[in-house]
Design an enzyme around this catalytic site. Structure first.
Site, PDB file in Angstrom:
ATOM      1  N   LYS A  86       0.787  -1.308  -0.014  1.00  0.00           N
ATOM      2  CA  LYS A  86      -0.068   0.181  -0.057  1.00  0.00           C
ATOM      3  C   LYS A  86       0.691   1.306  -0.094  1.00  0.00           C
ATOM      4  O   LYS A  86       0.393   2.130  -0.658  1.00  0.00           O
ATOM      5  CB  LYS A  86      -1.080  -0.033   1.252  1.00  0.00           C
TER       6      LYS A  86
ATOM      7  N   GLY B 279      -3.996 -12.874  -9.962  1.00  0.00           N
ATOM      8  CA  GLY B 279      -4.519 -12.749  -8.644  1.00  0.00           C
ATOM      9  C   GLY B 279      -4.089 -11.469  -7.935  1.00  0.00           C
ATOM     10  O   GLY B 279      -3.783 -10.444  -8.612  1.00  0.00           O
TER      11      GLY B 279
ATOM     12  N   ILE C 280      -1.794 -10.510  -5.236  1.00  0.00           N
ATOM     13  CA  ILE C 280      -0.602  -9.987  -5.337  1.00  0.00           C
ATOM     14  C   ILE C 280       0.051  -9.665  -6.850  1.00  0.00           C
ATOM     15  O   ILE C 280       0.593  -8.341  -6.909  1.00  0.00           O
ATOM     16  CB  ILE C 280       0.494 -10.999  -4.811  1.00  0.00           C
TER      17      ILE C 280
ATOM     18  N   GLU D  12      -2.252 -15.704 -16.817  1.00  0.00           N
ATOM     19  CA  GLU D  12      -3.104 -16.181 -16.063  1.00  0.00           C
ATOM     20  C   GLU D  12      -3.506 -17.596 -16.339  1.00  0.00           C
ATOM     21  O   GLU D  12      -3.963 -17.471 -17.727  1.00  0.00           O
ATOM     22  CB  GLU D  12      -4.102 -15.249 -15.585  1.00  0.00           C
TER      23      GLU D  12
ATOM     24  N   VAL E 270       2.011 -21.698 -17.694  1.00  0.00           N
ATOM     25  CA  VAL E 270       3.481 -21.301 -17.844  1.00  0.00           C
ATOM     26  C   VAL E 270       4.169 -22.699 -17.890  1.00  0.00           C
ATOM     27  O   VAL E 270       3.885 -23.612 -17.149  1.00  0.00           O
ATOM     28  CB  VAL E 270       3.796 -20.452 -16.802  1.00  0.00           C
TER      29      VAL E 270
ATOM     30  N   SER F 121       3.270 -15.248  -8.395  1.00  0.00           N
ATOM     31  CA  SER F 121       2.475 -14.718  -7.482  1.00  0.00           C
ATOM     32  C   SER F 121       1.164 -15.820  -8.054  1.00  0.00           C
ATOM     33  O   SER F 121       0.143 -15.256  -8.534  1.00  0.00           O
ATOM     34  CB  SER F 121       1.987 -13.386  -7.787  1.00  0.00           C
TER      35      SER F 121
ATOM     36  N   GLY G 192      -0.271 -17.682  -5.896  1.00  0.00           N
ATOM     37  CA  GLY G 192      -1.052 -18.248  -4.770  1.00  0.00           C
ATOM     38  C   GLY G 192       0.135 -18.602  -3.557  1.00  0.00           C
ATOM     39  O   GLY G 192       1.183 -18.469  -3.562  1.00  0.00           O
TER      40      GLY G 192
ATOM     41  N   ALA H  47      -5.341 -10.975   6.293  1.00  0.00           N
ATOM     42  CA  ALA H  47      -4.743 -10.487   7.656  1.00  0.00           C
ATOM     43  C   ALA H  47      -5.977 -10.386   8.529  1.00  0.00           C
ATOM     44  O   ALA H  47      -6.093 -10.535   9.788  1.00  0.00           O
ATOM     45  CB  ALA H  47      -3.985  -9.167   7.510  1.00  0.00           C
TER      46      ALA H  47
ATOM     47  N   HIS I 127     -23.426  12.812   3.675  1.00  0.00           N
ATOM     48  CA  HIS I 127     -23.339  13.354   2.676  1.00  0.00           C
ATOM     49  C   HIS I 127     -22.634  14.629   2.288  1.00  0.00           C
ATOM     50  O   HIS I 127     -22.739  15.555   3.350  1.00  0.00           O
ATOM     51  CB  HIS I 127     -25.021  13.699   2.178  1.00  0.00           C
TER      52      HIS I 127
HETATM   53  P1  NAI Z   1      -4.305 -15.481  -5.580  1.00  0.00           P
HETATM   54  O1  NAI Z   1      -4.791 -16.800  -5.076  1.00  0.00           O
HETATM   55  O2  NAI Z   1      -4.861 -14.289  -5.364  1.00  0.00           O
HETATM   56  O3  NAI Z   1      -4.059 -15.532  -7.262  1.00  0.00           O
HETATM   57  C1  NAI Z   1      -3.120 -16.555  -7.975  1.00  0.00           C
HETATM   58  C2  NAI Z   1      -3.380 -16.562  -9.225  1.00  0.00           C
HETATM   59  O4  NAI Z   1      -2.456 -17.352 -10.129  1.00  0.00           O
HETATM   60  C3  NAI Z   1      -4.594 -17.236  -9.532  1.00  0.00           C
HETATM   61  O5  NAI Z   1      -5.290 -16.232 -10.419  1.00  0.00           O
HETATM   62  C4  NAI Z   1      -4.414 -18.400 -10.208  1.00  0.00           C
HETATM   63  O6  NAI Z   1      -5.518 -18.876 -11.299  1.00  0.00           O
HETATM   64  C5  NAI Z   1      -3.022 -17.954 -10.862  1.00  0.00           C
HETATM   65  N1  NAI Z   1      -2.366 -19.217 -11.235  1.00  0.00           N
HETATM   66  C6  NAI Z   1      -2.287 -20.294 -10.418  1.00  0.00           C
HETATM   67  N2  NAI Z   1      -1.205 -21.029 -10.803  1.00  0.00           N
HETATM   68  C7  NAI Z   1      -0.957 -20.584 -12.217  1.00  0.00           C
HETATM   69  C8  NAI Z   1      -0.219 -21.121 -13.121  1.00  0.00           C
HETATM   70  N3  NAI Z   1       0.933 -22.211 -13.119  1.00  0.00           N
HETATM   71  N4  NAI Z   1       0.275 -20.142 -14.329  1.00  0.00           N
HETATM   72  C9  NAI Z   1      -0.627 -18.919 -14.295  1.00  0.00           C
HETATM   73  N5  NAI Z   1      -1.331 -18.787 -13.456  1.00  0.00           N
HETATM   74  C10 NAI Z   1      -1.722 -19.364 -12.269  1.00  0.00           C
HETATM   75  O7  NAI Z   1      -2.523 -15.783  -5.153  1.00  0.00           O
HETATM   76  P2  NAI Z   1      -1.430 -14.555  -4.881  1.00  0.00           P
HETATM   77  O8  NAI Z   1      -1.815 -13.371  -5.801  1.00  0.00           O
HETATM   78  O9  NAI Z   1      -0.294 -15.236  -4.710  1.00  0.00           O
HETATM   79  O10 NAI Z   1      -2.048 -13.936  -3.295  1.00  0.00           O
HETATM   80  C11 NAI Z   1      -1.632 -14.868  -2.149  1.00  0.00           C
HETATM   81  C12 NAI Z   1      -2.382 -14.829  -0.989  1.00  0.00           C
HETATM   82  O11 NAI Z   1      -2.300 -13.514  -0.343  1.00  0.00           O
HETATM   83  C13 NAI Z   1      -3.893 -14.728  -1.513  1.00  0.00           C
HETATM   84  O12 NAI Z   1      -4.531 -15.412  -0.667  1.00  0.00           O
HETATM   85  C14 NAI Z   1      -4.237 -13.234  -1.172  1.00  0.00           C
HETATM   86  O13 NAI Z   1      -5.604 -13.235  -0.128  1.00  0.00           O
HETATM   87  C15 NAI Z   1      -3.333 -12.642  -0.115  1.00  0.00           C
HETATM   88  N6  NAI Z   1      -3.001 -11.426  -0.410  1.00  0.00           N
HETATM   89  C16 NAI Z   1      -4.110 -10.184   0.115  1.00  0.00           C
HETATM   90  C17 NAI Z   1      -3.977  -8.939  -0.292  1.00  0.00           C
HETATM   91  C18 NAI Z   1      -5.272  -8.162  -0.262  1.00  0.00           C
HETATM   92  O14 NAI Z   1      -6.195  -8.687   0.786  1.00  0.00           O
HETATM   93  N7  NAI Z   1      -5.347  -6.990  -0.842  1.00  0.00           N
HETATM   94  C19 NAI Z   1      -2.869  -8.564  -0.818  1.00  0.00           C
HETATM   95  C20 NAI Z   1      -1.966  -9.410  -1.348  1.00  0.00           C
HETATM   96  C21 NAI Z   1      -2.108 -10.782  -1.072  1.00  0.00           C
END
Ligand code: NAI
Length: 453
Positions: A49, A182, A184, A203, A237, A264, A266, A314, A439
């Site tokens: 952020k 996703g 991140i 993705e 990938v 990123s 997951g 969190a 408002h």
């Molecule tokens: P994510 O689960 O949000 O997204 C991962 C994305 O990668 C998904 O869209 C998935 O379909 C894709 N994916 C999976 N394997 C793949 C592959 N082999 N090739 C291409 N795409 C693929 O996970 P992310 O972004 O790593 O975040 C992890 C965690 O951190 C999440 O559980 C999230 O809730 C948390 N987080 C939350 C934030 C927030 O609340 N603002 C900010 C950052 C992280």
């Protein structure tokens, strides 16, 4: 003498559980191997952020749409990182000070559960053994890695980065390929696109941003594309080379050049080397299994936050911490996941809580949906020149209760929790109509929408 509570892990789940236990007068130790504040404060929510705020200031300064003209606007990425570090340091010291004020003992070592003693569970950390009548496991999560050629080597050489390294990257790459569209991936890409990095997101699904409202996600993708991001959807990938990523799409093998790659795709629960097998804690695919009291199958052992892999956020961990400590104290408390807000801090932000139209229908719920453009809000129009936004409220038609809400709108992160409250209280459209909102605010669009019910 044994501790009443040993908390293993000092992230949002762990430190808040320790604070609450300490405040209740329980003899508590919080063992943390890296830094108090965990992923959220040190390499996740907060630092991201900080970067995004600098990026937004930069973008707005260049906009020239509010009657403000600024010339030669530049951004100094190194100064952005320095400021981020300053904010992180302040917050981490805040967490440590609070733990201290609640008389929580802090142990800055990796802890490992080694078995059971006469009075409780035994945890080894820094050559010492701690015994606790109750054990709260809050060891968080780590970046998931896909078994494809070149990825491990790329991570070792620094060509492939996770959120951890990217947040400290001093030199901006020209081209960044992001694996995974996703949370991140999108948040990091938003900052980097704002400061001029050429972004390609690969993705595997046919949409970005996970399981939220499909219409709003399409609009978000358009906004990201307007910022210059490229999306390659439904792609697999297959290899990471020295200067490019290889992927398969529509049966063809293709390549995307990159100076750096962000991984990123997951996160997975961090249960490796925690020693949970030494006391027989049940796991499912590497995550600790818990019930609605955050209890594991082992008496007086609880698991909160990402390590139970229920919802890796969190703010979910904070609430799970409350539930675990209340149960230790003998206070009845149950975890519910039906009104968990989640936000992707893109430009604009995508905020969601409860059911989406699709998820409700998939559960067989008869829904009534109110969808409005954000321009119904005067305040939104004033502060969002040239920006489109949309909101959706999802009601259970049978009872007229609000069961979900989604907003594609800047600062919706600040008011999505209003809807979380309404959902949690099971308010009907009529109930919500009677609630007065200030408002002019962007949030009053909720009232506007409910008035159309
Ligand atoms: P994510 O689960 O949000 O997204 C991962 C994305 O990668 C998904 O869209 C998935 O379909 C894709 N994916 C999976 N394997 C793949 C592959 N082999 N090739 C291409 N795409 C693929 O996970 P992310 O972004 O790593 O975040 C992890 C965690 O951190 C999440 O559980 C999230 O809730 C948390 N987080 C939350 C934030 C927030 O609340 N603002 C900010 C950052 C992280």
């Amino acid at each position: 003498m044994a501790y009443d509570v040993i908390v293993l892990g000092g992230g949002p789940g762990g430190y808040s559980a320790a604070e609450k236990a300490g405040a209740a007068g329980l003899k508590t130790v919080c063992i943390e191997g890296r830094a108090y504040g965990g992923t959220c404060l040190n390499e996740g929510c907060i630092p991201t952020k900080a970067l995004l705020y600098s990026g937004k200031m930069y973008v707005h300064a260049k906009e020239d749409v509010y009657g403000v003209h600024a010339e030669n606007v530049t951004i100094d990425h190194n100064a952005v990182i320095d400021r981020k570090n300053k904010v992180v340091k302040t917050l981490v010291s805040g967490v440590e000070a609070t733990l201290k004020s609640k008389k929580v003992e802090m142990v800055k070592e990796y802890g490992k559960v080694v078995g059971k003693g006469a009075e409780g569970y035994l945890v080894e950390a820094g050559g010492k053994t701690y015994e606790g009548k109750n054990l709260i496991i809050a060891t968080g999560s780590v970046c998931a890695i896909i078994p494809i050629p070149g990825l491990k080597e790329g991570l070792a050489s620094g060509y492939v980065l996770t959120n951890r390294e990217l947040l400290d990257m001093r030199e901006l790459p020209k081209k960044l390929v992001v694996l995974g569209g996703g949370v991140i991936g999108l948040e990091m890409a938003t900052y980097l696109a704002m400061v001029g990095v050429d972004i390609t997101i690969i993705e595997m699904l046919d949409h970005i941003a996970g399981n939220t409202d499909k219409d709003l996600v399409k609009d978000l993708q358009k906004s990201c594309e307007k910022m210059g991001m490229h999306f390659i959807l439904k792609a697999k990938v297959t290899e990471v080379k020295a200067d490019r990523v290889v992927y398969e799409k529509d049966g063809k093998t293709m390549e995307a050049e990159a100076d750096k790659v962000l991984l990123s795709i997951g996160r997975r629960a961090n249960t490796k080397d925690v020693g949970l097998e030494n006391i027989g804690v049940e796991m499912n695919r590497g995550a600790v299994v818990t019930d609605e009291h955050m209890k594991t199958n082992v008496p007086n052992v609880y698991a909160i936050g990402d390590v139970n892999a229920k919802i890796m956020l969190a703010h979910v961990a904070y609430r799970e911490a409350d539930v675990a400590v209340n149960n230790i104290l003998g206070i009845k408390d149950v975890m519910r996941y039906n009104a968990v807000p989640s936000v992707i801090y893109t430009l604009p932000e995508l905020s969601s809580v409860g059911e989406t139209e699709e998820s409700a229908k998939a559960k067989g719920i008869d829904v009534r949906v109110i969808k409005l453009p954000m321009s119904y809000s005067g305040r939104f129009l004033v502060e969002n020149e040239g920006v489109r936004g949309t909101m959706k409220l999802v009601f259970n038609k049978k009872y007229d209760t609000l069961i979900g809400a989604q907003f594609l709108c800047n600062y919706s992160s600040e008011f999505v929790a209003i809807c979380a409250g309404y959902i949690e209280m099971e308010l009907t459209a009529k109930d919500i109509q009677q609630i007065i909102m200030p408002h002019p605010t962007v949030a009053e669009i909720i009232r506007e929408a409910v008035n159309q019910y």
